[in-house]
Design a protein around this motif. Structure first.
Motif, PDB file in Angstrom:
ATOM      1  N   LYS A 104       0.958 -23.142   6.698  1.00 19.77           N
ATOM      2  CA  LYS A 104       2.378 -23.619   6.953  1.00 19.77           C
ATOM      3  C   LYS A 104       2.989 -23.757   5.781  1.00 19.77           C
ATOM      4  O   LYS A 104       4.230 -24.209   5.783  1.00 19.77           O
ATOM      5  N   GLU A 114       6.039 -25.904   5.710  1.00 18.53           N
ATOM      6  CA  GLU A 114       6.318 -26.431   6.443  1.00 18.53           C
ATOM      7  C   GLU A 114       6.352 -27.983   6.463  1.00 18.53           C
ATOM      8  O   GLU A 114       5.023 -28.089   6.124  1.00 18.53           O
ATOM      9  N   HIS A 115       5.882 -28.900   6.769  1.00 19.23           N
ATOM     10  CA  HIS A 115       6.123 -30.399   6.915  1.00 19.23           C
ATOM     11  C   HIS A 115       6.758 -31.435   7.897  1.00 19.23           C
ATOM     12  O   HIS A 115       8.002 -30.875   8.588  1.00 19.23           O
ATOM     13  N   GLN A 116       6.364 -31.943   7.792  1.00 17.51           N
ATOM     14  CA  GLN A 116       6.725 -33.187   8.967  1.00 17.51           C
ATOM     15  C   GLN A 116       7.859 -34.509   8.719  1.00 17.51           C
ATOM     16  O   GLN A 116       8.089 -35.316   8.823  1.00 17.51           O
TER      17      GLN A 116
END
Length: 354
Positions: A283, A352-354
């Motif tokens: 990610k 990419e992360h939350q």
């Protein structure tokens, strides 16, 4: 016909919303680049507003210049200059469009201007024929992509090289001695593209000859690394005057009148860039741009405006009175000569992360 076998980098690029682009008609190589927007589903999440002009829209609308393409974008004001779109004047959100100085222009994420951190004036601009997609980003999100982003960022996307060998030749003819020829061939990660365009401008004694050669090569270094190499060579030989018309000249000779047949505008530019992408994790992708360009412009002209006394008060008074003048009788000439070497390196980590 089959798509390339998925590799960890391809999955990571897709997850990180980077540039894993595939053509519609034939499989293409994975091509790392910097997108300012990316796919259309990212538009609602931008820090600002954006719009994408895709290849289908560019081809369907048959745009002649980049000016015609950008007029399709909300909030963008583009002012024509010589009719060929050679030096677009792009303004965003009401800012002064002169020479596009308040806008960052990129090609695959690489700066187009010959001095992006100094003189940002767009005296050089590639033909719209080179591109398959245009991204326009306005608002604070533009701060990520360059120094002159008070108006926004325009990113031009070039086609990715195909895997299968193929190509095409096309041409077009028009009035005012217009001719446009294009040669394109590629395969196995290599793409060669050459365009020749020529014709008369919007006024008398304004002729343009343009040559644009581009080479792109994409290679997989390892399962987790991809490298894109790009090179281009661009020349312009034009007769372009800086002088407008007096009211008397316009009334007597019409809008196309231009007596300055000896003015010359010549450009030579070559550039190289390398874009390397490595999947740090599934990610996280580190993309690094390394670029260099040399820009050489010679602009020789006999008059800076329609009322100056460079060629004497008699020359000026004749123009104000609407009397035809012969620039061969004026020995005075001014040179606006510029030469720049521009290089830079830009690492960019996308996670990419939350």
């Amino acid at each position: 016909m089959h798509l390339p076998r998925p590799i960890p980098l391809a999955a990571a690029l897709a997850a990180a919303l980077s540039s894993c682009a595939f053509a519609n008609d034939s499989p293409t190589m994975l091509m790392p680049r910097v997108d300012v927007i990316g796919t259309a589903n990212r538009l609602p999440d931008l820090a600002g507003t954006g719009q994408i002009i895709d290849s289908k829209e560019l081809e369907g609308s048959r745009v002649f210049t980049v000016n015609e393409a950008l007029r399709r974008v909300t909030g963008v004001n583009v002012r024509d200059e010589e009719g060929f779109g050679l030096r677009p004047n792009i303004g965003i959100r009401g800012l002064n469009p002169t020479r596009s100085t308040k806008v960052t222009l990129l090609e695959d994420g690489v700066p187009l201007a010959y001095a992006p951190y100094g003189d940002n004036a767009s005296y050089y601009h590639p033909m719209v024929d080179r591109y398959e997609r245009i991204e326009v980003l306005k608002g604070p999100g533009s701060l990520l992509f360059g120094p002159q982003t008070v108006g926004g960022t325009v990113n031009y996307i070039t086609p990715a090289p195909p895997q299968e060998v193929g190509g095409y030749v096309q041409g077009a003819l028009g009035n005012r001695d217009y001719a446009n020829a294009k040669f394109n061939i590629g395969g196995h990660g290599l793409l060669l593209d050459y365009t020749r365009k020529q014709g008369n401008g919007s006024r008398d004694n304004m002729e343009h000859e343009l040559d644009d050669l581009n080479v792109k090569y994409v290679m997989n270094l390892t399962r987790d690394q991809v490298l894109t190499l790009r090179g281009n060579y661009y020349t312009e030989n034009s007769t372009v005057t800086y002088s407008g018309l007096t009211q008397a000249e316009f009334d007597r000779f019409g809008a196309r009148y231009n007596p300055f047949k000896n003015d010359r505008f010549d450009i030579r530019r070559h550039g190289f860039s390398a874009t390397h992408a490595i999947a740090v994790t599934e990610k996280a992708v580190l993309t690094t741009n390394l670029y260099y360009s040399h820009f050489d412009r010679d602009w020789w002209r006999q008059s800076s405006n329609s009322t100056d006394t460079q060629c004497g008060t008699g020359f000026r008074d004749s123009r104000l009175a609407g009397i035809a003048v012969d620039p061969d009788n004026c020995n005075s000439i001014q040179g606006r000569l510029r030469e720049y070497d521009t290089w830079g390196i830009e690492p960019r980590l996308t996670v990419e992360h939350q």
